[in-house]
Design an enzyme around this catalytic site. Structure first.
Site, PDB file in Angstrom:
ATOM      1  N   LYS A 188       0.858  -1.189   0.000  1.00 29.38           N
ATOM      2  CA  LYS A 188       0.000   0.000   0.000  1.00 29.38           C
ATOM      3  C   LYS A 188       0.891   1.235   0.000  1.00 29.38           C
ATOM      4  CE  LYS A 188      -3.830   1.976   2.749  1.00 29.38           C
ATOM      5  NZ  LYS A 188      -4.625   1.798   3.988  1.00 29.38           N
TER       6      LYS A 188
ATOM      7  N   SER B 164      -9.761  -0.246   7.389  1.00 31.86           N
ATOM      8  CA  SER B 164      -9.182  -0.070   6.053  1.00 31.86           C
ATOM      9  C   SER B 164      -8.489  -1.288   5.462  1.00 31.86           C
ATOM     10  CB  SER B 164      -8.196   1.099   6.055  1.00 31.86           C
ATOM     11  OG  SER B 164      -8.884   2.309   5.886  1.00 31.86           O
TER      12      SER B 164
ATOM     13  N   SER C 183      -9.497   1.994   3.020  1.00 36.52           N
ATOM     14  CA  SER C 183      -8.576   2.640   2.112  1.00 36.52           C
ATOM     15  C   SER C 183      -7.571   1.705   1.444  1.00 36.52           C
ATOM     16  CB  SER C 183      -7.809   3.731   2.853  1.00 36.52           C
ATOM     17  OG  SER C 183      -6.996   3.147   3.861  1.00 36.52           O
TER      18      SER C 183
END
Lengths: 106, 531
Positions: free
Chosen positions: B95, B195, B171
């Site tokens: 990420k 997330s 996210s």
């Protein structure tokens, strides 16, 4: 319901946060802030006895799961130039910023 | 079968034995990426075409050179008889909220678009040292602020591999979508309010939020420092267990990283669930949300398909000898989102004040007369609307005159949310649970554009995941079915502090029990691009 964050209060927050918005963005952001506050107001109904402590984190930290404090000792950084290279403006290993607003004292 | 359809454990085993070369694995992964991903996210993205709408767009940056170098090193070690590590040759994605030395580390923001990390985050360093191959950095909501990955400054935003009209969640949407589409076998995400687990549920993969402090936050671009947890995204529970065993552990660079020894998580996969007490709470089976017109809380029922998936999972575990405990009270869980609206915003505002155009990141290109104007223009141009909104709210609710009413109060409510979990996991208490089974999300994935912009509704997508963040406890989302629309349904298990082993044990047992289920044969839509 009246808006908790008025246009004036919003402008004050924007100034403190060092932002700038066009009117449409300001309208959207102020609406969302006020909507979020409506959700936040549910907290007012939670019964809180005097003995409920504020929690700065969930999991308790004890000697069993946290490291002992280390001696406060200076250690050299092995790549300072690589880090300085990220800045827009550097001279002689100093970060350069524009004039800082200030008042000359008599 | 493509190598990208195998498990990470299988790949590592074959590479370690010399039956498969890591370079071969990288080639297979890159082939998959080129088949399904489409163009990477960029600041100047132009028109979104129909072709764009059919692809995943998980990546912001691909790191092919790094991947080949790492793979060659793994292969060299294997031929030299050296230990290449437990993740030898396993392709992963990261990420783009983690610093990885020498790579653009953007946080999905214009503010950091030009930032090249000068060091590598501890958990990523540990994965790479264990032989994992880094394929690249994957997209996310800007600074992780969202639940759909649509707020990234780097567009096209990531799409759900199961149906590309739908969001992957967020996210960690790039992480979950990449793993679901076989663009790498593992991904490292972060979970502040859900997330990792929410996108894992939306994309039909496994996502674990470890106990707060179980994995170091060093090198993570911070959002809510008392809530942020790096964790694994994988296609099955065993791979997540292997990944956590590599990432977890103390770190001299993060004093909040727990010093407790890391257990052998893989051994928990061999344990059955006989005698485990697994709770179901009616408080997680309904959806409270605020009516913005009246300010009143409205309660809706959980969609039937999600409710059924939970009850079926409970039955499957009961059939294997687990004891299901019903009617477990979690009276404060409905305050999770209002509390999060306060605490996470205060922490976000504090963390984002550092972005000022001086030491790194974006600085305005327009004229300015002094420092104050430079700050204002830089922050106005560098941040998108969601970070700005979080900063403004964080400043408001922590301001001296409002703090008692909002921030201090939210911190106390956080104690009450934690006490719900302490009560039901208490070994001497009335419930004595080993784990709590709930849905991960109140709905399956929603369509792109349907929720984005309504920040209250978007935040409520996390209402079933956020209590674990307040409490600090570990929680996992695993696939638990496919809806009639063809979208994945996630099951969430929560456990006491540092008991990730129970989550792996229960999750693996559920996987075994449902191995032959028809829904497991359904594949994501984007697999049509794979031969």
């Amino acid at each position: 319901m009246t808006d908790e964050i008025s246009p004036e209060l919003f402008e004050h927050l924007v100034e403190l946060a060092a932002f700038a918005f066009d009117p449409e963005e300001a309208k959207y952001l102020r609406r969302e802030l006020n909507n979020q506050l409506k959700a936040i107001h549910q907290l007012a109904a939670v019964p809180l006895d005097d003995d409920v402590p504020p929690a700065s984190h969930g999991v308790p930290y004890t000697d069993q799961n946290s490291p002992p404090l280390r001696e406060d000792r200076w250690e050299p950084c092995d790549n300072p130039d690589e880090i300085l290279a990220q800045a827009t403006q550097v001279e002689d290993r100093y970060f350069i910023v524009p004039d800082i607003p200030h008042t000359e004292l008599e | 079968m493509s190598l990208m359809d195998m498990t990470a454990r299988n790949i590592a085993e074959k590479v370690r034995r010399g039956e498969l070369s890591a370079v071969e694995v990288v080639e297979d992964a890159l082939e998959r990426i080129s088949a399904v991903d489409g163009r990477p996210g960029a600041l100047d993205y132009g028109e979104i075409s129909d072709e764009d709408k059919s692809k995943v767009h998980a990546f912001i940056t691909q790191t092919k050179d790094r991947a080949y170098q790492q793979a060659q090193e793994v292969d060299r070690r294997v031929s030299a008889g050296e230990d290449p590590g437990p993740l030898a040759g396993v392709p992963i994605t990261v990420k783009d909220i983690f610093c990885v030395k020498g790579t653009p580390s953007t946080a999905g923001s214009r503010m950091l678009a030009n930032f090249v990390a000068p060091y590598t985050a501890t958990p990523v360093e540990r994965l790479e040292a264990a032989g994992a191959i880094t394929l690249g950095k994957v997209n996310l909501d800007e600074f992780t602020y969202g639940s759909s990955s649509e707020s990234s400054a780097f567009q096209p935003a990531t799409r759900n591999p199961w149906h590309t009209d739908y969001v992957p969640g967020g996210s960690s949407g790039g992480s979950a979508a990449a793993v679901a589409a076989g663009e790498g076998l593992l991904s490292i995400g972060t979970d502040t309010g859900g997330s990792i687990r929410q996108p894992a549920a939306f994309c039909g993969v496994v996502g674990l939020k470890p106990t707060y402090g179980r994995v170091s936050r060093y090198g993570l671009i911070a959002f809510g420092s008392s809530l942020d947890c790096p964790g694994p995204v994988a296609r099955n529970v065993g791979d997540a267990a292997l990944m956590l065993s590599v990432m977890a552990g103390e770190d001299r660079c993060d004093s909040t990283a727990a010093t407790l020894p890391v257990p052998d998580y893989l051994s928990s996969l061999d344990k059955d669930v006989r005698g485990l007490r697994i709770g179901i709470s009616p408080d997680y089976m309904r959806i409270p949300y605020p009516d913005l017109q009246t300010g009143e809380v409205v309660v809706a029922d959980l969609p039937e398909e999600i409710r059924d998936a939970i009850l079926d999972a409970a039955q499957a575990l009961a059939d294997q000898g687990a004891e299901i405990v019903e009617n477990v009270p979690m009276p404060n869980m409905s305050y999770g989102i209002p509390t999060y609206f306060v605490i996470s915003r205060v922490e976000a505002a504090s963390n984002l004040h550092r972005f000022d155009g001086v030491k790194y990141g974006y600085r305005t290109q327009s004229e300015f007369s002094d420092l104050r104007e430079m700050y204002r223009k830089t922050r106005a141009e560098g941040f998108g609307l969601q970070p700005k909104l979080r900063i403004l709210m964080g400043m408001y609710v922590s301001a001296a005159q409002y703090s008692e009413q909002y921030y201090q109060r939210a911190l106390k409510v956080r104690s009450k949310i934690r006490s719900d979990f302490e009560a039901v996991f208490d070994p001497q208490g009335a419930y004595r649970l080993d784990a709590l089974l709930t849905p991960t999300t109140p709905t399956t994935a929603f369509k792109l554009g349907d929720v984005y912009g309504d920040t209250v509704l978007m935040q409520y997508a996390d209402q079933l995941t956020v209590p674990a963040n307040h409490a600090g406890i570990p929680a996992i989302s695993i696939p638990g079915g496919i809806s009639s629309e063809g979208l994945p349904i996630g099951l969430q298990f929560q456990a006491p502090d540092y008991r990730e082993d129970i989550l792996f044990q229960v999750g693996h047992a559920y996987e075994q029990a449902t191995d032959d289920a028809d829904w497991r044969k359904i594949k994501p839509q984007v697999m049509k691009f794979v031969d």
